[in-house]
Design a protein around this motif. Structure first.
Motif, PDB file in Angstrom:
ATOM      1  N   GLY A 268       0.866  -1.173   0.000  1.00  0.00           N
ATOM      2  CA  GLY A 268       0.000   0.000   0.000  1.00  0.00           C
ATOM      3  C   GLY A 268       0.902   1.223   0.000  1.00  0.00           C
ATOM      4  O   GLY A 268       1.972   1.223   0.640  1.00  0.00           O
ATOM      5  N   ALA A 269       0.503   2.212  -0.766  1.00  0.00           N
ATOM      6  CA  ALA A 269       1.316   3.435  -0.879  1.00  0.00           C
ATOM      7  C   ALA A 269       0.406   4.659  -0.847  1.00  0.00           C
ATOM      8  O   ALA A 269       0.681   5.669  -1.486  1.00  0.00           O
ATOM      9  CB  ALA A 269       2.139   3.399  -2.166  1.00  0.00           C
TER      10      ALA A 269
ATOM     11  N   VAL B  80      -3.250  -1.138   3.548  1.00  0.00           N
ATOM     12  CA  VAL B  80      -4.242  -1.189   2.466  1.00  0.00           C
ATOM     13  C   VAL B  80      -5.624  -1.135   3.116  1.00  0.00           C
ATOM     14  O   VAL B  80      -5.777  -1.450   4.298  1.00  0.00           O
ATOM     15  CB  VAL B  80      -4.102  -2.473   1.603  1.00  0.00           C
ATOM     16  N   PRO B  81      -6.652  -0.716   2.364  1.00  0.00           N
ATOM     17  CA  PRO B  81      -8.008  -0.720   2.942  1.00  0.00           C
ATOM     18  C   PRO B  81      -8.382  -2.120   3.443  1.00  0.00           C
ATOM     19  O   PRO B  81      -7.984  -3.124   2.845  1.00  0.00           O
ATOM     20  CB  PRO B  81      -8.883  -0.296   1.755  1.00  0.00           C
TER      21      PRO B  81
ATOM     22  N   SER C 223      -1.083  -1.825  -5.815  1.00  0.00           N
ATOM     23  CA  SER C 223      -1.611  -2.907  -6.663  1.00  0.00           C
ATOM     24  C   SER C 223      -1.289  -2.682  -8.141  1.00  0.00           C
ATOM     25  O   SER C 223      -1.419  -3.592  -8.942  1.00  0.00           O
ATOM     26  CB  SER C 223      -3.130  -3.018  -6.476  1.00  0.00           C
ATOM     27  N   ARG C 224      -0.854  -1.438  -8.498  1.00  0.00           N
ATOM     28  CA  ARG C 224      -0.706  -1.098  -9.922  1.00  0.00           C
ATOM     29  C   ARG C 224       0.726  -1.116 -10.416  1.00  0.00           C
ATOM     30  O   ARG C 224       0.978  -0.843 -11.588  1.00  0.00           O
ATOM     31  CB  ARG C 224      -1.331   0.289 -10.175  1.00  0.00           C
TER      32      ARG C 224
ATOM     33  N   LEU D 207      -3.120   6.293  14.971  1.00  0.00           N
ATOM     34  CA  LEU D 207      -2.712   7.643  14.560  1.00  0.00           C
ATOM     35  C   LEU D 207      -3.360   8.015  13.234  1.00  0.00           C
ATOM     36  O   LEU D 207      -3.480   7.184  12.337  1.00  0.00           O
ATOM     37  CB  LEU D 207      -1.185   7.720  14.419  1.00  0.00           C
ATOM     38  N   THR D 208      -3.738   9.269  13.114  1.00  0.00           N
ATOM     39  CA  THR D 208      -4.225   9.771  11.823  1.00  0.00           C
ATOM     40  C   THR D 208      -3.010  10.136  10.967  1.00  0.00           C
ATOM     41  O   THR D 208      -1.885  10.230  11.480  1.00  0.00           O
ATOM     42  CB  THR D 208      -5.074  11.036  12.019  1.00  0.00           C
TER      43      THR D 208
ATOM     44  N   ASN E 196      -1.944   2.146  14.129  1.00  0.00           N
ATOM     45  CA  ASN E 196      -3.267   2.278  13.517  1.00  0.00           C
ATOM     46  C   ASN E 196      -4.124   3.346  14.189  1.00  0.00           C
ATOM     47  O   ASN E 196      -5.080   3.834  13.596  1.00  0.00           O
ATOM     48  CB  ASN E 196      -4.010   0.934  13.561  1.00  0.00           C
TER      49      ASN E 196
ATOM     50  N   ASN F 244      -7.019  -0.606   9.805  1.00  0.00           N
ATOM     51  CA  ASN F 244      -8.194  -0.540  10.674  1.00  0.00           C
ATOM     52  C   ASN F 244      -9.348  -1.231   9.958  1.00  0.00           C
ATOM     53  O   ASN F 244      -9.481  -1.121   8.732  1.00  0.00           O
ATOM     54  CB  ASN F 244      -8.564   0.909  10.988  1.00  0.00           C
TER      55      ASN F 244
ATOM     56  N   THR G 115      -4.866  -8.889  -0.913  1.00  0.00           N
ATOM     57  CA  THR G 115      -3.491  -8.383  -0.920  1.00  0.00           C
ATOM     58  C   THR G 115      -2.551  -9.429  -0.340  1.00  0.00           C
ATOM     59  O   THR G 115      -1.520  -9.752  -0.946  1.00  0.00           O
ATOM     60  CB  THR G 115      -3.382  -7.082  -0.091  1.00  0.00           C
TER      61      THR G 115
ATOM     62  N   PHE H  87      -1.615   6.775   4.325  1.00  0.00           N
ATOM     63  CA  PHE H  87      -1.051   6.288   5.587  1.00  0.00           C
ATOM     64  C   PHE H  87       0.352   5.719   5.370  1.00  0.00           C
ATOM     65  O   PHE H  87       1.271   5.998   6.152  1.00  0.00           O
ATOM     66  CB  PHE H  87      -1.996   5.241   6.194  1.00  0.00           C
TER      67      PHE H  87
HETATM   68  N1  LIG Z   1      -5.571   7.402   6.488  1.00  0.00           N
HETATM   69  C1  LIG Z   1      -5.465   7.331   7.838  1.00  0.00           C
HETATM   70  O1  LIG Z   1      -5.517   8.377   8.557  1.00  0.00           O
HETATM   71  C2  LIG Z   1      -5.258   6.019   8.521  1.00  0.00           C
HETATM   72  C3  LIG Z   1      -4.960   6.003   9.891  1.00  0.00           C
HETATM   73  C4  LIG Z   1      -4.765   4.775  10.524  1.00  0.00           C
HETATM   74  C5  LIG Z   1      -4.896   3.592   9.810  1.00  0.00           C
HETATM   75  N2  LIG Z   1      -5.216   3.643   8.487  1.00  0.00           N
HETATM   76  C6  LIG Z   1      -5.390   2.376   7.768  1.00  0.00           C
HETATM   77  O2  LIG Z   1      -4.389   2.259   6.771  1.00  0.00           O
HETATM   78  C7  LIG Z   1      -4.930   1.544   5.665  1.00  0.00           C
HETATM   79  C8  LIG Z   1      -4.708   2.373   4.406  1.00  0.00           C
HETATM   80  O3  LIG Z   1      -5.360   3.616   4.562  1.00  0.00           O
HETATM   81  P1  LIG Z   1      -5.040   4.837   3.565  1.00  0.00           P
HETATM   82  O4  LIG Z   1      -5.754   6.011   4.129  1.00  0.00           O
HETATM   83  O5  LIG Z   1      -3.586   4.924   3.299  1.00  0.00           O
HETATM   84  O6  LIG Z   1      -5.792   4.352   2.226  1.00  0.00           O
HETATM   85  P2  LIG Z   1      -5.539   4.847   0.721  1.00  0.00           P
HETATM   86  O7  LIG Z   1      -4.978   6.235   0.724  1.00  0.00           O
HETATM   87  O8  LIG Z   1      -6.817   4.571   0.011  1.00  0.00           O
HETATM   88  O9  LIG Z   1      -4.388   3.883   0.168  1.00  0.00           O
HETATM   89  C9  LIG Z   1      -4.620   2.522   0.008  1.00  0.00           C
HETATM   90  C10 LIG Z   1      -3.405   1.895  -0.649  1.00  0.00           C
HETATM   91  O10 LIG Z   1      -3.596   0.472  -0.678  1.00  0.00           O
HETATM   92  C11 LIG Z   1      -3.193   0.005  -1.957  1.00  0.00           C
HETATM   93  N3  LIG Z   1      -3.802  -1.276  -2.292  1.00  0.00           N
HETATM   94  C12 LIG Z   1      -5.103  -1.598  -2.381  1.00  0.00           C
HETATM   95  N4  LIG Z   1      -5.248  -2.893  -2.734  1.00  0.00           N
HETATM   96  C13 LIG Z   1      -3.985  -3.384  -2.851  1.00  0.00           C
HETATM   97  C14 LIG Z   1      -3.481  -4.643  -3.208  1.00  0.00           C
HETATM   98  N5  LIG Z   1      -4.283  -5.682  -3.517  1.00  0.00           N
HETATM   99  N6  LIG Z   1      -2.127  -4.804  -3.252  1.00  0.00           N
HETATM  100  C15 LIG Z   1      -1.304  -3.759  -2.962  1.00  0.00           C
HETATM  101  N7  LIG Z   1      -1.742  -2.541  -2.628  1.00  0.00           N
HETATM  102  C16 LIG Z   1      -3.080  -2.351  -2.568  1.00  0.00           C
HETATM  103  C17 LIG Z   1      -3.627   1.108  -2.895  1.00  0.00           C
HETATM  104  O11 LIG Z   1      -2.951   0.992  -4.118  1.00  0.00           O
HETATM  105  P3  LIG Z   1      -3.736   1.038  -5.524  1.00  0.00           P
HETATM  106  O12 LIG Z   1      -4.307   2.412  -5.599  1.00  0.00           O
HETATM  107  O13 LIG Z   1      -2.713   0.725  -6.552  1.00  0.00           O
HETATM  108  O14 LIG Z   1      -4.801  -0.033  -5.425  1.00  0.00           O
HETATM  109  C18 LIG Z   1      -3.196   2.338  -2.102  1.00  0.00           C
HETATM  110  O15 LIG Z   1      -1.828   2.611  -2.317  1.00  0.00           O
HETATM  111  C19 LIG Z   1      -6.406   1.264   5.977  1.00  0.00           C
HETATM  112  O16 LIG Z   1      -6.558  -0.028   6.521  1.00  0.00           O
HETATM  113  C20 LIG Z   1      -6.733   2.318   7.042  1.00  0.00           C
HETATM  114  O17 LIG Z   1      -7.770   1.921   7.912  1.00  0.00           O
HETATM  115  C21 LIG Z   1      -5.393   4.819   7.812  1.00  0.00           C
END
Ligand SMILES: NC(=O)c1ccc[n+]([C@@H]2O[C@H](COP(=O)([O-])OP(=O)(O)OC[C@H]3O[C@@H](n4cnc5c(N)ncnc54)[C@H](OP(=O)(O)O)[C@@H]3O)[C@@H](O)[C@H]2O)c1
Length: 204
Positions: free
Chosen positions: A7-8, A66-67, A31-32, A130-131, A128, A91, A74, A11
């Protein structure tokens, strides 16, 4: 040390900034494929590399961000784990930010589920709560350090992550194993979304 991210998104990039500032190299993956990550690694700067998922997962420490809905596919798409440390930053929410619905993971902590889907990885739940803005921010504020919680079944892996997060600047609090600690720190638990600081005189 080279650290991988699966995941990139927001977060993983915030985590990468902290790791880069501490002198580590970070292989980011999504994933891409690496071509889609050029802008992101350029923005992150020296030490950030665009990688395949396989390359990122081969690092000694791997950050999973990743979500939740994408976690099973994944982890199923990665090669067999060979004792790498897998930091679970996920999360358990369905959908993307703004449309979150808590996921039901039955009688498990979410990190136990992650561990079951990643046999051979040493899973540590961390960060997890932390925002993105809090993870990006300086952990040292007004004479206090931001607290990072960790839980794991593997004590050696937990110690390694504790050392890493202390180097990031956090005060690290060990909550125990993936079951008990995971339930406390995961979304829905009492520490979810909480942002704690520890005053300087009590640093460990
Ligand atoms: N944002 C926050 O504040 C925060 C805080 C704490 C915890 N989290 C947790 O962190 C996780 C990610 O959150 P985010 O906010 O960073 O989401 P995000 O911005 O939507 O990023 C999701 C990343 O996951 C990648 N991904 C999805 N499916 C994949 C796969 N099959 N293989 C490899 N990569 C894959 C996506 O890449 P593609 O676009 O190429 O699919 C994208 O880079 C979640 O579980 C969230 O609950 C987030």
């Amino acid at each position: 040390m080279k650290i991988g991210t699966i995941g990139a998104g927001d977060f993983a990039q915030a985590f990468a900034k902290r790791a880069l500032e501490t002198g580590h190299k970070v292989k980011l993956s999504n994933s891409r494929g690496p071509e889609s990550l050029r802008q992101i690694v350029n923005r992150l700067g020296p030490g950030a590399m665009a990688a395949t998922k396989e390359e990122a997962a081969a690092c000694e420490i791997v950050f999973l961000a990743v979500p939740w809905d994408n976690v099973p596919e994944t982890l199923a798409s990665l090669p067999t784990w060979n004792n790498q440390i897998l930091i679970d930053g996920t999360n358990p929410f369905h959908g993307k930010a703004g449309t979150f619905k808590p996921a039901d993971v039955g009688n498990f902590s979410t990190s136990q589920l992650v561990a079951a889907l990643a046999p051979g990885a040493r899973v540590v739940k961390a960060l997890n709560n932390l925002t993105v803005p809090n993870l990006e921010a300086d952990p040292f504020v007004s004479g206090a350090r931001r607290v990072a919680f960790i839980s794991a079944d593997d004590d050696g892996a937990k110690k390694r992550v504790e050392v890493l997060l202390k180097a990031f600047g956090y005060s690290v609090v060990d909550l125990g194993n993936l079951r008990e600690g995971g339930l406390i720190q995961q979304a829905g638990g009492p520490l979810a979304g909480r942002d704690f600081f520890e005053r300087a005189e009590s640093y460990k």
